[in-house]
Design a protein around this motif. Structure first.
Motif, PDB file in Angstrom:
ATOM      1  N   ARG A 258       0.848  -1.196   0.000  1.00 51.71           N
ATOM      2  CA  ARG A 258       0.000   0.000   0.000  1.00 51.71           C
ATOM      3  C   ARG A 258       0.888   1.252   0.000  1.00 51.71           C
ATOM      4  O   ARG A 258       1.996   1.251   0.556  1.00 51.71           O
ATOM      5  N   GLN A 259       0.393   2.315  -0.585  1.00 49.64           N
ATOM      6  CA  GLN A 259       1.152   3.562  -0.578  1.00 49.64           C
ATOM      7  C   GLN A 259       1.365   4.055   0.844  1.00 49.64           C
ATOM      8  O   GLN A 259       2.417   4.624   1.176  1.00 49.64           O
ATOM      9  N   CYS A 260       0.383   3.798   1.737  1.00 59.07           N
ATOM     10  CA  CYS A 260       0.526   4.257   3.113  1.00 59.07           C
ATOM     11  C   CYS A 260       1.666   3.542   3.825  1.00 59.07           C
ATOM     12  O   CYS A 260       2.277   4.097   4.746  1.00 59.07           O
TER      13      CYS A 260
ATOM     14  N   LYS B 237       4.590   2.819   2.481  1.00 58.87           N
ATOM     15  CA  LYS B 237       5.777   3.584   2.096  1.00 58.87           C
ATOM     16  C   LYS B 237       5.827   4.922   2.827  1.00 58.87           C
ATOM     17  O   LYS B 237       6.868   5.324   3.365  1.00 58.87           O
ATOM     18  N   ASP B 238       4.679   5.598   2.842  1.00 60.75           N
ATOM     19  CA  ASP B 238       4.633   6.927   3.455  1.00 60.75           C
ATOM     20  C   ASP B 238       4.922   6.851   4.955  1.00 60.75           C
ATOM     21  O   ASP B 238       5.711   7.642   5.483  1.00 60.75           O
TER      22      ASP B 238
END
Length: 332
Positions: A157-159, A161-162
């Protein structure tokens, strides 16, 4: 909950009393699991029938399924505790139990599932799956965390990475990662292991269950120890690029004095870590999955679940993968 009972001799029953307590609690948990499975079956039958308040039943069913998962984890833990107590009372020591008693810090063998997982992470690269999402795919027969139930594919998920970038670049040392049960907090911890093994380097103390610590070192193997033994061995000393990830059961507190970055993965109930948060910290809430993310996850990891089934379950339970995909995959 108390651990293995004390030594032999003297007093009124020590180890035998503790063993009886564990056996009784294990029997009670097994009975509650049986009753809960019956209740889930009844709720599912009602959900399929006409004339009932679908949302009310769906809410109750989701709560029952969540409780079932928790009880099954507790059952496994109590069964292991019972085996250790029986071995400690004499005559029941297995070769592995004796080795654990003699070696508080144990280096895991190359063929153990969690070691195969850790070694494989070094070669795993992000790739674009058929769904268009980024995934991390382990070799055949190797599973995330060494647990076959978690499968061999992780959707990034992008979250993930963030959150990883935010936490590792922050000047703070303490973090709480929370969110709806089943949202994927533990998979974020596994993603963290991949970043250390494959990209960042360093090491991770990953503590799970009842104070069981595993030390993952980027260019070495995996060691396992109870927390007290790990502390005595210097695992929690001030070591560069060492992270402490905590995914404990019930109301077990993380170790408070580690000077590196500590990330606690837990439910929103802060009674589980109230001592930890008395010091400066940051709390993050993992977001619910978007409709597109759920579709990508189904395509990557749960292709046997039809899109119609997933959408129907998501409408009832919300966009929580454990309820709409993982439990459905198990037939629950």
């Amino acid at each position: 909950m108390s651990g293995v009972g004390g030594g032999s001799g003297g007093g009124g029953g020590g180890a035998d009393g503790a063993g009886n307590d564990v056996a009784q609690e294990l029997a009670e948990v097994k009975e509650e699991i049986r009753e809960l499975k019956k209740a889930i079956k009844v709720q599912q039958e009602k959900l399929e029938a006409a004339g009932y308040d679908v949302m009310q039943i769906a809410t109750a069913l989701a709560a029952d399924k969540q409780r079932l998962v928790e009880l099954q984890k507790k059952e496994n833990r109590l069964a292991e505790q019972q085996r250790e107590q029986q071995a400690a009372q004499g005559g029941g020591d297995t070769k592995d139990t004796k080795r654990r008693k003699l070696e508080p810090i144990r280096e895991l063998a190359e063929d153990e599932p969690v070691v195969r997982f850790w070694k494989a992470l070094r070669e795993v690269k992000e790739e674009v799956g058929d769904s268009g999402a980024e995934v991390l795919r382990l070799p055949d027969g190797v599973f995330w965390g060494g647990d076959e139930e978690l499968g061999s594919t992780l959707l990034v998920r992008q979250c993930y990475k963030d959150l990883f970038d935010i936490i590792t670049s922050s000047r703070r040392k303490r973090f709480v990662m929370t969110g709806t049960p089943g949202i994927g907090k533990s998979f974020f911890a596994l993603y963290w292991l991949w970043r250390v093994a494959n990209v960042e380097g360093g090491s991770v103390i990953y503590e799970t269950g009842r104070f069981v610590c595993r030390l993952f070192v980027s260019d070495a193997g995996v060691e396992v120890a109870k927390r007290d033994d790990a502390m005595s061995a210097g695992w929690f000393d001030d070591i560069a690029k060492r992270f402490y990830l905590v995914d404990l059961e019930e109301r077990a507190e993380p170790y408070h004095q580690f000077r590196g970055k500590t990330v606690v993965f837990c439910s929103p109930d802060d009674r589980r870590y109230h001592e930890f948060i008395k010091q400066p910290h940051e709390k993050f809430y993992m977001p619910l999955w978007s409709d597109d993310e759920l579709k990508q996850l189904r395509a990557a990891c749960f292709a046997n679940i039809s899109l119609e089934t997933m959408v129907s379950l998501a409408e009832a339970y919300g966009n929580v993968p454990r309820h709409v995909l993982a439990l459905a995959d198990k037939g629950l």
